[in-house]
Design a protein around this motif. Structure first.
Motif, PDB file in Angstrom:
ATOM      1  N   PRO A 168      10.170  -0.685   2.369  1.00  0.00           N
ATOM      2  CA  PRO A 168       8.933   0.087   3.784  1.00  0.00           C
ATOM      3  C   PRO A 168       8.380   0.910   3.380  1.00  0.00           C
ATOM      4  N   HIS A 169       7.799   0.366   2.008  1.00  0.00           N
ATOM      5  CA  HIS A 169       6.052   0.975   2.046  1.00  0.00           C
ATOM      6  C   HIS A 169       5.243   0.876   2.791  1.00  0.00           C
ATOM      7  N   PHE A 170       4.965  -0.386   3.273  1.00  0.00           N
ATOM      8  CA  PHE A 170       3.727  -0.717   4.489  1.00  0.00           C
ATOM      9  C   PHE A 170       4.340  -0.888   6.190  1.00  0.00           C
ATOM     10  N   ASN A 171       5.140  -0.270   5.837  1.00  0.00           N
ATOM     11  CA  ASN A 171       6.292  -0.450   7.821  1.00  0.00           C
ATOM     12  C   ASN A 171       4.912   0.363   8.475  1.00  0.00           C
ATOM     13  N   GLY A 172       4.889  -0.191   9.067  1.00  0.00           N
ATOM     14  CA  GLY A 172       3.810   0.878  10.501  1.00  0.00           C
ATOM     15  C   GLY A 172       2.169   0.521  10.282  1.00  0.00           C
ATOM     16  N   CYS A 173       1.727  -0.146   8.773  1.00  0.00           N
ATOM     17  CA  CYS A 173       0.438  -1.053   8.085  1.00  0.00           C
ATOM     18  C   CYS A 173      -0.204  -1.481   8.873  1.00  0.00           C
ATOM     19  N   ILE A 174       1.167  -2.428   9.806  1.00  0.00           N
ATOM     20  CA  ILE A 174       0.077  -3.570  10.556  1.00  0.00           C
ATOM     21  C   ILE A 174      -1.158  -3.177  11.898  1.00  0.00           C
ATOM     22  N   GLY A 175      -2.291  -4.048  11.280  1.00  0.00           N
ATOM     23  CA  GLY A 175      -3.208  -3.934  12.259  1.00  0.00           C
ATOM     24  C   GLY A 175      -4.021  -2.607  11.441  1.00  0.00           C
ATOM     25  N   ALA A 176      -3.640  -2.273  10.440  1.00  0.00           N
ATOM     26  CA  ALA A 176      -4.822  -1.394   9.545  1.00  0.00           C
ATOM     27  C   ALA A 176      -5.818  -1.982   9.478  1.00  0.00           C
ATOM     28  N   ILE A 177      -7.016  -1.864   9.382  1.00  0.00           N
ATOM     29  CA  ILE A 177      -8.284  -2.431   8.859  1.00  0.00           C
ATOM     30  C   ILE A 177      -9.016  -1.939   7.113  1.00  0.00           C
ATOM     31  N   ASP A 178      -9.062  -2.934   6.491  1.00  0.00           N
ATOM     32  CA  ASP A 178      -9.628  -2.755   5.367  1.00  0.00           C
ATOM     33  C   ASP A 178     -10.199  -1.666   5.087  1.00  0.00           C
ATOM     34  N   GLY A 179     -10.353  -0.645   4.711  1.00  0.00           N
ATOM     35  CA  GLY A 179     -11.786   0.175   4.774  1.00  0.00           C
ATOM     36  C   GLY A 179     -11.055   1.030   5.280  1.00  0.00           C
ATOM     37  N   THR A 180      -9.907   1.791   6.342  1.00  0.00           N
ATOM     38  CA  THR A 180      -9.338   2.528   6.723  1.00  0.00           C
ATOM     39  C   THR A 180      -8.816   3.848   5.618  1.00  0.00           C
ATOM     40  N   HIS A 181      -9.331   5.043   5.662  1.00  0.00           N
ATOM     41  CA  HIS A 181      -9.156   5.982   4.452  1.00  0.00           C
ATOM     42  C   HIS A 181      -7.791   7.002   4.945  1.00  0.00           C
ATOM     43  N   ILE A 182      -7.608   6.648   3.540  1.00  0.00           N
ATOM     44  CA  ILE A 182      -5.810   7.522   3.594  1.00  0.00           C
ATOM     45  C   ILE A 182      -6.103   8.696   3.244  1.00  0.00           C
ATOM     46  N   ARG A 183      -6.067   9.999   2.848  1.00  0.00           N
ATOM     47  CA  ARG A 183      -5.861  10.783   2.465  1.00  0.00           C
ATOM     48  C   ARG A 183      -4.876  10.748   1.285  1.00  0.00           C
ATOM     49  N   VAL A 184      -4.774  10.813  -0.142  1.00  0.00           N
ATOM     50  CA  VAL A 184      -3.718  10.855  -1.189  1.00  0.00           C
ATOM     51  C   VAL A 184      -4.496  11.797  -2.143  1.00  0.00           C
ATOM     52  N   VAL A 185      -2.934  12.197  -2.630  1.00  0.00           N
ATOM     53  CA  VAL A 185      -3.223  13.082  -4.089  1.00  0.00           C
ATOM     54  C   VAL A 185      -2.413  12.923  -4.979  1.00  0.00           C
ATOM     55  N   VAL A 186      -3.557  11.920  -6.290  1.00  0.00           N
ATOM     56  CA  VAL A 186      -2.523  11.606  -7.342  1.00  0.00           C
ATOM     57  C   VAL A 186      -3.097  11.507  -8.603  1.00  0.00           C
ATOM     58  N   PRO A 187      -1.923  11.295  -9.455  1.00  0.00           N
ATOM     59  CA  PRO A 187      -2.810  12.303 -10.749  1.00  0.00           C
ATOM     60  C   PRO A 187      -4.160  11.807 -11.066  1.00  0.00           C
ATOM     61  N   ALA A 188      -4.213  12.818 -11.920  1.00  0.00           N
ATOM     62  CA  ALA A 188      -6.095  12.570 -13.144  1.00  0.00           C
ATOM     63  C   ALA A 188      -5.587  11.019 -13.022  1.00  0.00           C
TER      64      ALA A 188
END
Length: 200
Positions: A168-188
């Motif tokens: 289910p990781h990419f559910n709802g992502c169909i149609g997203a264009i490369d370069g779309t900015h997604i805000r994430v917080v990841v370990p350093a």
């Protein structure tokens, strides 16, 4: 004459002969070098045809057209007519629209450097840059009109995307264009793998 004097004369004769041989070799080298550099000099290259003549020559043969522009003549003329008729690809005093399109296709198909394009089409770098940008702009408009989903709602999902690696990781992502900015917080330690790209 003593033996010692005879030996020194022989050495002197040998040194003199060695000097003469060396002088002869050097003279022969300079003569050959002069011959190769000036007497056998290649004639100055004069272009046999202009860039536009070269374009039409290649368009006259299917094999050459495909090799140079990555498409057959009918496709080339069809693309040219579409760009002229609907996307404002125009001829100017410096270059015809046909030559501009051919130059663009030859450049990106190679790929060729600007210096190679300058040499082949006998145009200034300024003209090459301007015409390249003009054709690219027309093709970008064409792409925006023809590269569209059949149904923008995406009612069906390709079976590959239903695989457990993506769902289910990419559910709802169909149609997203490369370069779309997604805000994430990841370990350093993982920041390098999640560099943000904001389109302006």
């Amino acid at each position: 004459m003593s033996t010692g004097e005879s030996g020194s004369d022989d050495e002197s004769d040998m040194d003199s002969q060695a000097n003469e041989d060396q002088l002869m070799l050097m003279t022969a080298y300079f003569v050959m070098n002069h011959h190769d550099k000036y007497l056998m000099k290649r004639k100055r290259r004069i272009p046999l045809c202009t860039g536009q003549q070269w374009v039409f020559e290649n368009l006259s043969t299917s094999k050459d057209c495909y090799a140079m522009f990555r498409m057959y003549p009918a496709c080339f003329y069809g693309l040219h007519n579409t760009l002229v008729g609907r996307y404002k690809l125009e001829s100017t005093r410096e270059m015809s629209s046909m030559e501009a399109l051919a130059m663009f296709l030859w450049t990106v198909g190679g790929p060729e450097s600007v210096t190679q394009v300058e040499n082949r089409f006998k145009r200034s770098k300024e003209t090459i840059h301007r015409k390249f940008e003009h054709v690219l702009g027309c093709l970008t408009q064409l792409a925006a009109d023809i590269i569209k989903p059949r149904d923008p709602q995406f009612p069906t999902v390709h079976e590959r995307l239903q695989d457990s690696r993506f769902s289910p990781h990419f559910n709802g992502c169909i149609g997203a264009i490369d370069g779309t900015h997604i805000r994430v917080v990841v370990p350093a330690e993982d920041i390098a793998n999640h560099v943000g790209r904001i389109r302006t």
